[in-house]
Design a protein around this motif. Sequence first.
Motif, PDB file in Angstrom:
ATOM      1  N   ALA A 114       0.831  -1.205   0.000  1.00  0.00           N
ATOM      2  CA  ALA A 114       0.000   0.000   0.000  1.00  0.00           C
ATOM      3  C   ALA A 114       0.866   1.255   0.000  1.00  0.00           C
ATOM      4  CB  ALA A 114      -0.933  -0.005   1.206  1.00  0.00           C
ATOM      5  N   MET A 115       1.904   1.269   0.831  1.00  0.00           N
ATOM      6  CA  MET A 115       2.784   2.445   0.891  1.00  0.00           C
ATOM      7  C   MET A 115       3.602   2.582  -0.389  1.00  0.00           C
ATOM      8  SD  MET A 115       3.890   2.732   4.849  1.00  0.00           S
ATOM      9  CE  MET A 115       4.140   1.035   5.238  1.00  0.00           C
ATOM     10  N   SER A 116       4.046   1.472  -0.926  1.00  0.00           N
ATOM     11  CA  SER A 116       4.806   1.511  -2.179  1.00  0.00           C
ATOM     12  C   SER A 116       3.946   2.029  -3.321  1.00  0.00           C
ATOM     13  CB  SER A 116       5.331   0.116  -2.525  1.00  0.00           C
ATOM     14  OG  SER A 116       6.280  -0.303  -1.588  1.00  0.00           O
ATOM     15  N   ALA A 117       2.686   1.618  -3.345  1.00  0.00           N
ATOM     16  CA  ALA A 117       1.785   2.081  -4.406  1.00  0.00           C
ATOM     17  C   ALA A 117       1.615   3.597  -4.341  1.00  0.00           C
ATOM     18  CB  ALA A 117       0.432   1.387  -4.286  1.00  0.00           C
ATOM     19  N   GLY A 118       1.422   4.120  -3.142  1.00  0.00           N
ATOM     20  CA  GLY A 118       1.299   5.573  -3.003  1.00  0.00           C
ATOM     21  C   GLY A 118       2.547   6.297  -3.466  1.00  0.00           C
ATOM     22  N   MET A 119       3.707   5.790  -3.085  1.00  0.00           N
ATOM     23  CA  MET A 119       4.963   6.425  -3.499  1.00  0.00           C
ATOM     24  C   MET A 119       5.191   6.273  -4.992  1.00  0.00           C
ATOM     25  SD  MET A 119       7.790   6.000  -0.533  1.00  0.00           S
ATOM     26  CE  MET A 119       8.138   4.353  -1.032  1.00  0.00           C
ATOM     27  N   ALA A 120       4.869   5.117  -5.536  1.00  0.00           N
ATOM     28  CA  ALA A 120       5.070   4.893  -6.972  1.00  0.00           C
ATOM     29  C   ALA A 120       4.202   5.844  -7.792  1.00  0.00           C
ATOM     30  CB  ALA A 120       4.761   3.446  -7.336  1.00  0.00           C
ATOM     31  N   VAL A 121       2.963   6.014  -7.381  1.00  0.00           N
ATOM     32  CA  VAL A 121       2.072   6.941  -8.094  1.00  0.00           C
ATOM     33  C   VAL A 121       2.657   8.343  -8.058  1.00  0.00           C
ATOM     34  CG1 VAL A 121      -0.190   8.079  -7.973  1.00  0.00           C
ATOM     35  CG2 VAL A 121      -0.044   5.593  -7.785  1.00  0.00           C
TER      36      VAL A 121
ATOM     37  N   ARG B 127       7.570  12.333 -12.656  1.00  0.00           N
ATOM     38  CA  ARG B 127       8.361  11.929 -13.819  1.00  0.00           C
ATOM     39  C   ARG B 127       9.672  11.212 -13.492  1.00  0.00           C
ATOM     40  NH1 ARG B 127       5.550  13.926 -18.046  1.00  0.00           N
ATOM     41  NH2 ARG B 127       4.463  15.882 -17.759  1.00  0.00           N
ATOM     42  N   HIS B 128       9.671  10.453 -12.411  1.00  0.00           N
ATOM     43  CA  HIS B 128      10.826   9.600 -12.126  1.00  0.00           C
ATOM     44  C   HIS B 128      10.702   8.355 -12.996  1.00  0.00           C
ATOM     45  CE1 HIS B 128      12.593  11.621  -8.654  1.00  0.00           C
ATOM     46  NE2 HIS B 128      11.353  11.940  -8.323  1.00  0.00           N
ATOM     47  N   GLY B 129      11.838   7.797 -13.365  1.00  0.00           N
ATOM     48  CA  GLY B 129      11.843   6.582 -14.166  1.00  0.00           C
ATOM     49  C   GLY B 129      11.456   5.371 -13.329  1.00  0.00           C
ATOM     50  N   TRP B 130      11.238   4.259 -14.025  1.00  0.00           N
ATOM     51  CA  TRP B 130      10.833   3.042 -13.327  1.00  0.00           C
ATOM     52  C   TRP B 130      11.930   2.490 -12.428  1.00  0.00           C
ATOM     53  CZ3 TRP B 130       6.061   2.059 -12.543  1.00  0.00           C
ATOM     54  CH2 TRP B 130       5.092   2.435 -13.479  1.00  0.00           C
ATOM     55  N   GLY B 131      13.191   2.708 -12.775  1.00  0.00           N
ATOM     56  CA  GLY B 131      14.302   2.221 -11.939  1.00  0.00           C
ATOM     57  C   GLY B 131      14.277   2.819 -10.541  1.00  0.00           C
ATOM     58  N   PRO B 132      14.258   4.148 -10.421  1.00  0.00           N
ATOM     59  CA  PRO B 132      14.163   4.744  -9.082  1.00  0.00           C
ATOM     60  C   PRO B 132      12.886   4.358  -8.341  1.00  0.00           C
ATOM     61  CG  PRO B 132      14.957   6.376 -10.640  1.00  0.00           C
ATOM     62  CD  PRO B 132      14.550   5.165 -11.444  1.00  0.00           C
ATOM     63  N   VAL B 133      11.784   4.205  -9.072  1.00  0.00           N
ATOM     64  CA  VAL B 133      10.532   3.787  -8.432  1.00  0.00           C
ATOM     65  C   VAL B 133      10.709   2.387  -7.839  1.00  0.00           C
ATOM     66  CG1 VAL B 133       8.113   3.169  -8.840  1.00  0.00           C
ATOM     67  CG2 VAL B 133       9.050   5.242  -9.872  1.00  0.00           C
TER      68      VAL B 133
ATOM     69  N   GLU C 192      13.509   0.903  -6.952  1.00  0.00           N
ATOM     70  CA  GLU C 192      14.431   0.958  -5.818  1.00  0.00           C
ATOM     71  C   GLU C 192      13.714   1.427  -4.551  1.00  0.00           C
ATOM     72  OE1 GLU C 192      18.588   2.080  -8.132  1.00  0.00           O
ATOM     73  OE2 GLU C 192      17.439   3.666  -7.139  1.00  0.00           O
ATOM     74  N   MET C 193      12.881   2.441  -4.696  1.00  0.00           N
ATOM     75  CA  MET C 193      12.173   2.970  -3.534  1.00  0.00           C
ATOM     76  C   MET C 193      11.186   1.935  -2.994  1.00  0.00           C
ATOM     77  SD  MET C 193      12.378   5.646  -1.664  1.00  0.00           S
ATOM     78  CE  MET C 193      13.090   6.941  -2.639  1.00  0.00           C
TER      79      MET C 193
ATOM     80  N   VAL D 262      18.184   5.114  -0.221  1.00  0.00           N
ATOM     81  CA  VAL D 262      17.931   5.046  -1.663  1.00  0.00           C
ATOM     82  C   VAL D 262      18.127   6.424  -2.282  1.00  0.00           C
ATOM     83  CG1 VAL D 262      16.137   4.696  -3.413  1.00  0.00           C
ATOM     84  CG2 VAL D 262      16.412   3.039  -1.566  1.00  0.00           C
ATOM     85  N   MET D 263      17.625   7.452  -1.627  1.00  0.00           N
ATOM     86  CA  MET D 263      17.754   8.801  -2.170  1.00  0.00           C
ATOM     87  C   MET D 263      19.208   9.273  -2.177  1.00  0.00           C
ATOM     88  SD  MET D 263      14.361  10.599  -0.559  1.00  0.00           S
ATOM     89  CE  MET D 263      14.721  12.217  -1.262  1.00  0.00           C
ATOM     90  N   LEU D 264      19.962   8.930  -1.148  1.00  0.00           N
ATOM     91  CA  LEU D 264      21.371   9.345  -1.085  1.00  0.00           C
ATOM     92  C   LEU D 264      22.222   8.618  -2.113  1.00  0.00           C
ATOM     93  CD1 LEU D 264      21.871   9.651   2.761  1.00  0.00           C
ATOM     94  CD2 LEU D 264      21.831  11.508   1.076  1.00  0.00           C
ATOM     95  N   ARG D 265      21.743   7.480  -2.573  1.00  0.00           N
ATOM     96  CA  ARG D 265      22.460   6.733  -3.607  1.00  0.00           C
ATOM     97  C   ARG D 265      22.514   7.521  -4.916  1.00  0.00           C
ATOM     98  NH1 ARG D 265      20.727   2.406  -7.104  1.00  0.00           N
ATOM     99  NH2 ARG D 265      22.549   1.246  -7.736  1.00  0.00           N
TER     100      ARG D 265
END
Length: 153
Positions: free
Chosen positions: A79-86, A92-98, A100-101, A141-144
Amino acid sequence: MTEQQWNTVPSRPAPEAATPPARRRVLNRRFALHYAEMVASMFAGMLVFGGLWSSGLTLFGRPEVLARDDVGSLVMATAMSAGMAVWMRYRRHGWGPVAEMCAAMYASFAILFPPLWAGLMDGGTVMMLGHVLMFPAMLAVMLRRPEEYSHRH
């Protein structure tokens, strides 16, 4: 290209040294704002999608599915991943960073499953610690890739 040219790494100034202090402050502010947006979208996903999971399982007569602590944790991470992915795709982040998150969300719970299964930890502790671990996992993940999260979207 010669072997020496192939093995030679061109020298570049360190990003911090090449970035003026005022610009660095703007980038840091954007990075912090993005982190706050990710936390907010994570909670929004938990409320919206978590509620949908609960309602859907109740509607189909299977609310007991969420009674298992490991399954409930994975549903929460979903549920949390879905909210962040949306939100990330909207920004406009790419699928790779999505991906990873989202992996950071699942990993925060998954590392707690062995102690849960061994009886060393109860489900409430797994849920609480999993939520706590999500914050440093997201930051890692963000610091990466700081440039991914500090530029204007």
